[in-house]
Design a protein around this motif. Structure first.
Motif, PDB file in Angstrom:
ATOM      1  N   SER A  62       0.365  -0.998  -0.246  1.00 50.07           N
ATOM      2  CA  SER A  62       0.077   0.089   0.057  1.00 50.07           C
ATOM      3  C   SER A  62       0.877   1.132  -0.254  1.00 50.07           C
ATOM      4  N   PHE A  63       2.143   0.854   0.784  1.00 49.26           N
ATOM      5  CA  PHE A  63       2.517   2.403   0.564  1.00 49.26           C
ATOM      6  C   PHE A  63       2.852   2.470  -0.803  1.00 49.26           C
ATOM      7  N   HIS A  64       3.925   1.307  -1.420  1.00 49.04           N
ATOM      8  CA  HIS A  64       4.593   1.312  -1.932  1.00 49.04           C
ATOM      9  C   HIS A  64       3.911   1.752  -3.349  1.00 49.04           C
ATOM     10  N   GLN A  65       2.335   1.450  -3.709  1.00 49.79           N
ATOM     11  CA  GLN A  65       1.135   1.643  -4.274  1.00 49.79           C
ATOM     12  C   GLN A  65       1.085   3.454  -4.888  1.00 49.79           C
ATOM     13  N   LEU A  66       1.245   3.702  -2.667  1.00 44.19           N
ATOM     14  CA  LEU A  66       1.067   5.971  -3.230  1.00 44.19           C
ATOM     15  C   LEU A  66       2.761   6.115  -3.446  1.00 44.19           C
ATOM     16  N   LEU A  67       3.441   5.386  -2.592  1.00 44.02           N
ATOM     17  CA  LEU A  67       5.070   6.464  -3.259  1.00 44.02           C
ATOM     18  C   LEU A  67       6.026   5.500  -3.695  1.00 44.02           C
ATOM     19  N   PRO A  68       5.248   5.845  -4.484  1.00 42.68           N
ATOM     20  CA  PRO A  68       6.415   4.381  -5.411  1.00 42.68           C
ATOM     21  C   PRO A  68       7.965   4.471  -5.680  1.00 42.68           C
ATOM     22  N   HIS A  69       8.327   6.019  -5.948  1.00 46.77           N
ATOM     23  CA  HIS A  69      10.231   6.333  -5.515  1.00 46.77           C
ATOM     24  C   HIS A  69      10.340   6.191  -4.507  1.00 46.77           C
ATOM     25  N   VAL A  70       8.936   5.860  -3.058  1.00 41.41           N
ATOM     26  CA  VAL A  70      10.619   6.121  -1.931  1.00 41.41           C
ATOM     27  C   VAL A  70      10.391   4.923  -1.636  1.00 41.41           C
ATOM     28  N   HIS A  71      12.220   5.133  -0.871  1.00 40.36           N
ATOM     29  CA  HIS A  71      12.239   3.363  -0.249  1.00 40.36           C
ATOM     30  C   HIS A  71      12.164   3.435   1.163  1.00 40.36           C
ATOM     31  N   LEU A  72      11.598   1.856   1.021  1.00 42.36           N
ATOM     32  CA  LEU A  72      10.687   1.827   2.685  1.00 42.36           C
ATOM     33  C   LEU A  72      11.821   0.746   3.186  1.00 42.36           C
ATOM     34  N   LEU A  73      11.991   1.433   4.250  1.00 40.83           N
ATOM     35  CA  LEU A  73      12.935   0.278   5.740  1.00 40.83           C
ATOM     36  C   LEU A  73      12.056  -0.411   6.549  1.00 40.83           C
ATOM     37  N   ASP A  74      12.386  -1.661   7.152  1.00 37.88           N
ATOM     38  CA  ASP A  74      11.993  -1.393   8.431  1.00 37.88           C
ATOM     39  C   ASP A  74      12.806  -2.402   9.222  1.00 37.88           C
ATOM     40  N   GLY A  75      13.396  -2.319  10.389  1.00 38.14           N
ATOM     41  CA  GLY A  75      14.737  -2.731  11.398  1.00 38.14           C
ATOM     42  C   GLY A  75      14.278  -4.061  12.269  1.00 38.14           C
ATOM     43  N   ASN A  76      13.385  -4.485  11.297  1.00 40.85           N
ATOM     44  CA  ASN A  76      13.825  -6.323  11.729  1.00 40.85           C
ATOM     45  C   ASN A  76      14.980  -7.009  10.598  1.00 40.85           C
ATOM     46  N   ARG A  77      15.899  -7.371   9.850  1.00 39.11           N
ATOM     47  CA  ARG A  77      16.780  -7.404   9.913  1.00 39.11           C
ATOM     48  C   ARG A  77      17.578  -7.115  10.799  1.00 39.11           C
ATOM     49  N   GLY A  78      18.218  -5.869  10.722  1.00 33.76           N
ATOM     50  CA  GLY A  78      19.003  -5.629  12.181  1.00 33.76           C
ATOM     51  C   GLY A  78      18.838  -5.825  12.797  1.00 33.76           C
ATOM     52  N   THR A  79      17.362  -5.921  14.175  1.00 33.11           N
ATOM     53  CA  THR A  79      17.067  -6.562  14.974  1.00 33.11           C
ATOM     54  C   THR A  79      17.844  -8.491  15.312  1.00 33.11           C
ATOM     55  N   ILE A  80      17.489  -9.003  14.366  1.00 29.40           N
ATOM     56  CA  ILE A  80      17.682 -10.585  13.651  1.00 29.40           C
ATOM     57  C   ILE A  80      19.083 -10.627  13.983  1.00 29.40           C
TER      58      ILE A  80
END
Length: 255
Positions: free
Chosen positions: A189-207
């Protein structure tokens, strides 16, 4: 021994999913505190009480380390829990530093729950890494309830995101940090609204941080699921499997 991962609800399944990919020979307990979801609408004192109870449950169930797979609970309780318990307790940290390091020539928007946005942990993180004052924060509390209802890209969800993000000029932003584990279900949904913006989360860094703080074992992989201390089975287990399948599908298409 097992690794405990918990969240207020099903958001932390995105952290469990990452853990199962990186640690295929470990055994896990996943605990969704469905009785008290969403934490973002509770007081700090209430959240501390819930987290304390869950950590004791995890210890009683033979966990060697515990991941608080909830940014809100991390913000409210992780420091206190580390003082109280002699076991590795890993919290979530939004990927603000990674966003600044990778896309710091443009602004960064961090989305989280109200408690996380206003919390000292978040404000200290931004102050530490945001030397050029490029980071903005926005609270998106309704996304947690949408996720718990398995409502991900409905017209109502898209309308809510458009309204909540309308005050930001996204020509100035290069990245959007998902500062709540529930928000990972809305990447499309974020990608649909903002296709040029990079999405990041903290999951891999946490693991990755978890892996540095435990002794790895060569076990037959398994997961036990609990809803507020009650073992999950039947329809509840099918519900969890649908969330995991959604996470896998988004990974498969590169979101």
């Amino acid at each position: 021994m097992k690794i405990g991962i918990f969240d207020s609800g099903i958001g932390g399944l995105s952290v469990l999913y990452e853990a199962m990919q990186l640690l295929p020979h470990e055994q896990f307990i996943y605990y969704a505190d469905e009785k008290h979801v969403p934490y973002g609408e509770k007081t700090r004192e209430e959240i501390i009480g819930y987290v304390d109870e869950i950590i004791q449950f995890m210890i009683d169930h033979n966990c060697k380390a515990i991941v608080i797979a909830c940014n809100t609970a991390t913000s409210a309780a992780v420091a206190l829990m580390r003082k109280k318990y002699d076991i590795p307790i890993i919290g979530m940290e939004p990927a603000v530093k990674k966003a600044v390091d990778l896309y710091g020539n443009q602004k960064v928007l961090v989305c989280a729950t109200p408690i996380t946005v206003k919390g000292k942990k978040m404000l200290d993180l931004v102050e530490r890494v945001d030397k050029d004052h490029l980071v903005d924060l926005v609270a998106l509390p309704k996304l947690v309830r949408f996720a718990e209802k398995q409502e991900f890209n409905s017209d109502e969800v898209l309308a809510y995101l458009k309204e909540a993000l309308s005050k930001f000029d996204f020509k100035e932003y290069g990245s959007l940090v998902l500062g709540c584990t529930h928000f990972n279900y809305f990447k499309d949904s974020f990608h649909q609204l903002l296709p040029h913006v990079h999405l990041l989360d903290g999951n891999r860094g946490t693991i990755n941080y978890l892996m540095k703080n435990i002794e790895l074992e060569n076990l037959e992989s398994s997961v036990e699921y609990y809803y507020s201390a009650k073992r999950v089975s039947g329809e509840e287990l099918k519900r969890i499997e649908r969330y995991l399948e959604r996470l896998k599908n988004m990974k498969d298409i590169g979101i």
